[in-house]
Design an enzyme around this catalytic site. Sequence first.
Site, short mmCIF file in Angstrom:
data_model
loop_
_atom_site.label_atom_id
_atom_site.label_comp_id
_atom_site.label_asym_id
_atom_site.label_seq_id
_atom_site.Cartn_x
_atom_site.Cartn_y
_atom_site.Cartn_z
N ASN A 62 0.80 -1.04 0.02
CA ASN A 62 0.00 -0.04 0.16
C ASN A 62 0.89 1.11 0.08
O ASN A 62 1.31 1.75 1.24
CB ASN A 62 -1.03 0.08 1.19
CG ASN A 62 -1.96 0.96 1.31
OD1 ASN A 62 -1.82 1.92 0.53
ND2 ASN A 62 -2.83 0.92 2.33
N LYS B 148 3.09 0.79 3.10
CA LYS B 148 2.70 -0.17 4.41
C LYS B 148 2.81 -1.65 3.73
O LYS B 148 2.31 -1.86 2.36
CB LYS B 148 1.27 -0.09 4.75
CG LYS B 148 1.12 1.23 5.77
CD LYS B 148 -0.46 1.21 6.22
CE LYS B 148 -0.85 2.56 6.54
NZ LYS B 148 -2.09 2.75 6.33
N ARG C 142 -2.56 -2.15 -3.74
CA ARG C 142 -3.53 -1.29 -3.22
C ARG C 142 -3.68 -0.18 -4.40
O ARG C 142 -2.63 0.48 -4.55
CB ARG C 142 -3.82 -0.79 -1.85
CG ARG C 142 -4.93 0.24 -1.85
CD ARG C 142 -5.01 0.82 -0.47
NE ARG C 142 -6.10 1.43 -0.17
CZ ARG C 142 -6.01 2.81 0.01
NH1 ARG C 142 -4.80 3.47 0.83
NH2 ARG C 142 -7.15 3.67 0.26
N HIS D 145 -12.43 3.05 -0.56
CA HIS D 145 -12.70 1.87 0.80
C HIS D 145 -13.20 0.55 0.15
O HIS D 145 -13.79 -0.12 1.01
CB HIS D 145 -13.38 2.40 1.90
CG HIS D 145 -12.67 3.63 2.66
ND1 HIS D 145 -13.30 4.64 3.35
CD2 HIS D 145 -11.28 3.98 2.80
CE1 HIS D 145 -12.65 5.40 3.72
NE2 HIS D 145 -11.45 4.90 3.69
N HIS E 141 -17.56 2.41 7.57
CA HIS E 141 -16.23 2.20 7.48
C HIS E 141 -15.80 3.64 8.07
O HIS E 141 -15.81 4.76 7.42
CB HIS E 141 -15.35 2.15 6.31
CG HIS E 141 -13.87 2.07 6.27
ND1 HIS E 141 -13.32 1.08 6.05
CD2 HIS E 141 -12.94 3.15 6.43
CE1 HIS E 141 -11.81 1.22 6.18
NE2 HIS E 141 -11.79 2.99 6.37
N LEU E 142 -15.19 3.50 9.48
CA LEU E 142 -15.32 4.83 10.18
C LEU E 142 -13.69 5.01 10.63
O LEU E 142 -13.38 4.40 11.83
CB LEU E 142 -15.93 4.98 11.53
CG LEU E 142 -17.79 4.71 11.10
CD1 LEU E 142 -18.34 4.99 12.38
CD2 LEU E 142 -18.19 6.01 9.99
N ARG F 156 -11.57 15.72 6.69
CA ARG F 156 -12.43 15.94 5.56
C ARG F 156 -13.75 16.48 5.96
O ARG F 156 -14.50 15.73 6.83
CB ARG F 156 -12.40 14.97 4.52
CG ARG F 156 -11.24 14.71 3.74
CD ARG F 156 -11.04 13.35 2.95
NE ARG F 156 -9.82 12.69 3.05
CZ ARG F 156 -9.90 11.25 2.89
NH1 ARG F 156 -11.03 10.71 2.60
NH2 ARG F 156 -8.65 10.54 3.13
N MET G 120 -10.45 10.94 17.22
CA MET G 120 -11.78 10.57 17.86
C MET G 120 -11.58 10.46 19.27
O MET G 120 -12.20 11.09 20.23
CB MET G 120 -12.76 9.58 17.28
CG MET G 120 -13.97 9.32 17.99
SD MET G 120 -14.91 10.95 17.58
CE MET G 120 -15.83 10.52 16.08
N GLY H 12 -14.87 2.69 14.43
CA GLY H 12 -15.86 1.99 14.38
C GLY H 12 -15.53 0.68 15.00
O GLY H 12 -16.52 0.17 15.78
N GLU H 13 -14.43 0.30 15.16
CA GLU H 13 -14.02 -0.85 15.89
C GLU H 13 -13.78 -0.79 17.24
O GLU H 13 -13.88 -1.60 18.08
CB GLU H 13 -12.69 -1.62 15.29
CG GLU H 13 -12.94 -1.97 13.82
CD GLU H 13 -11.60 -2.59 13.12
OE1 GLU H 13 -10.87 -2.84 13.86
OE2 GLU H 13 -11.79 -2.52 11.89
N GLU I 236 -7.95 -5.08 5.23
CA GLU I 236 -7.85 -4.76 3.62
C GLU I 236 -6.60 -5.72 3.24
O GLU I 236 -6.77 -6.11 1.94
CB GLU I 236 -7.75 -3.24 3.55
CG GLU I 236 -8.89 -2.37 3.76
CD GLU I 236 -8.71 -1.06 3.78
OE1 GLU I 236 -8.32 -0.43 5.15
OE2 GLU I 236 -9.11 -0.26 2.87
P1 AMP Z 1 -7.99 4.10 10.68
O1 AMP Z 1 -7.85 5.12 9.42
O2 AMP Z 1 -8.85 2.98 10.38
O3 AMP Z 1 -6.69 3.46 10.89
O4 AMP Z 1 -8.37 4.79 11.91
C1 AMP Z 1 -7.64 5.96 12.82
C2 AMP Z 1 -8.64 6.49 13.74
O5 AMP Z 1 -9.19 5.42 14.49
C3 AMP Z 1 -7.92 7.59 14.39
O6 AMP Z 1 -7.91 8.86 14.06
C4 AMP Z 1 -8.77 7.45 15.85
O7 AMP Z 1 -9.31 8.68 15.87
C5 AMP Z 1 -9.56 6.36 15.79
N1 AMP Z 1 -9.42 5.62 17.03
C6 AMP Z 1 -8.75 4.60 17.32
N2 AMP Z 1 -8.86 4.00 18.31
C7 AMP Z 1 -10.03 4.57 18.78
C8 AMP Z 1 -10.71 4.70 20.16
N3 AMP Z 1 -10.19 3.67 21.11
N4 AMP Z 1 -11.91 5.31 20.29
C9 AMP Z 1 -11.95 6.25 19.33
N5 AMP Z 1 -11.70 6.34 18.09
C10 AMP Z 1 -10.58 5.31 17.98
#
Ligand code: AMP
Length: 412
Positions: A11, A18, A105, A194, A222-223, A255, A297, A346-347, A398
């Site tokens: 990626n 990555k 990717r 995504h 997908h958050l 964004r 977040m 989301g996770e 992914e």
């Molecule tokens: P990703 O782009 O899927 O790697 O997600 C990254 C984002 O996940 C980061 O900007 C964080 O804001 C969020 N994140 C990771 N762990 C947590 C958590 N325990 N609670 C809330 N947001 C999280």
Amino acid sequence: MTTASRVLVLNSGSSSVKYQLLDMADRSRLAVGLVERIGVGAPPAKRGGQTSRLAHEALAGPNPGRRERVGPIADHEAALKAVAAELAADGLGLDSPELAAVGHRVVHGGTRFTAPTVIDDEVLAEVRSLVPLAPLHNPANITGIEVARALRADIPQVAVFDTAFHSTMPEHAAQYAIDAATAAKYSVRRYGFHGTSHAYVSRATARLLGKAPEEVNVIVLHLGNGASASAVRGGVCVDTSMGLTPLEGLVMGTRSGDLDPAVIFHLARVGGLSVDEIDALLNKRSGLLGMCGDNDMREVLRRAGEGDAAAQGAFATYVHRLKKYIGAYAAVLGRVDAVAFTAGVGENSPQVREAAVDGLAELGLVLDPEANAVRSPEPRLISTEYARVAVAVVPTDEELEIASQAYALVTQ
Ligand code: AMP
């Protein structure tokens, strides 16, 4: 004779790569890593520690464990050679006959690429012709492909496109309501991104429900730092929130997501901002970051919990937009079997999941607070037993999806 079953997934970003090496015989991970700040070559003392860094973890072979190398890495070629050296030290060298393919990717596949594709000169030229649609992403993806091809010209290099899963969107969801000739001339339509994650998570959600993908309708949320929603009917994407570029749709880390296009005219005419300045504003200094000064977040939630009004406002707008998309996709699908949360936010954030679903009992969505609070890397249900719609947390993967698609293509 052994069958080659390893796939290297790359990626490539503008200043990072990555990678993961997987063995598709048992879908296990052999090594994972990240090269970042490629091209940032000055000695650390001069740049406040900002030099290149390679973080590598071997999960198999004679030397399992993490290693880190800090020091200038000039370009993507040097980065991939450094990765190859790390893998060789693990007995997992890229010259191995075990390597079946490299999966890349690629962010934008336009309307031309709707499935994983073995890369030849013609495919590479077509990916290059899509650069105007993804000026930040496709050039880096192309560089990664060229370097990997030079390293192993004898094995298939496979492009897996972020847009491909959304290519099934019906025309009424894909076209913008603008002049048709102008749209056609400049390839202006909704592509979605995504896609690899939406494909993986929608299928994994069906599995969690004990059903085939064809049997279920799923809304995937997908958050991550980037964020998108999709409506998947019977395994087929019928709508998604990102559009011509990854700017449309949900509120993201940096964004804006959806806005009245006239905001752009207003900022240009009244504010005197250039197109490039507005592009940077909406892509890099908006979303959570723009509203409250933090794009992570976790930070937004921490500050909101302490009563910070800007953070509370940013969280409220983030959740409001999310809810609107859940409602919209419930309408698009007609019948929803599951809503799946995935990616970093989301996770990991029970607060976001709770707030997004709060008040949606009429749509069949009711959370079990105890299940929602559980932390786990496994796919799991977080809705109550009697809820009409399953709500799930389904960790995305992914890299595994790219490796699976690439391997399936080269072994079919
Ligand atoms: P990703 O782009 O899927 O790697 O997600 C990254 C984002 O996940 C980061 O900007 C964080 O804001 C969020 N994140 C990771 N762990 C947590 C958590 N325990 N609670 C809330 N947001 C999280």
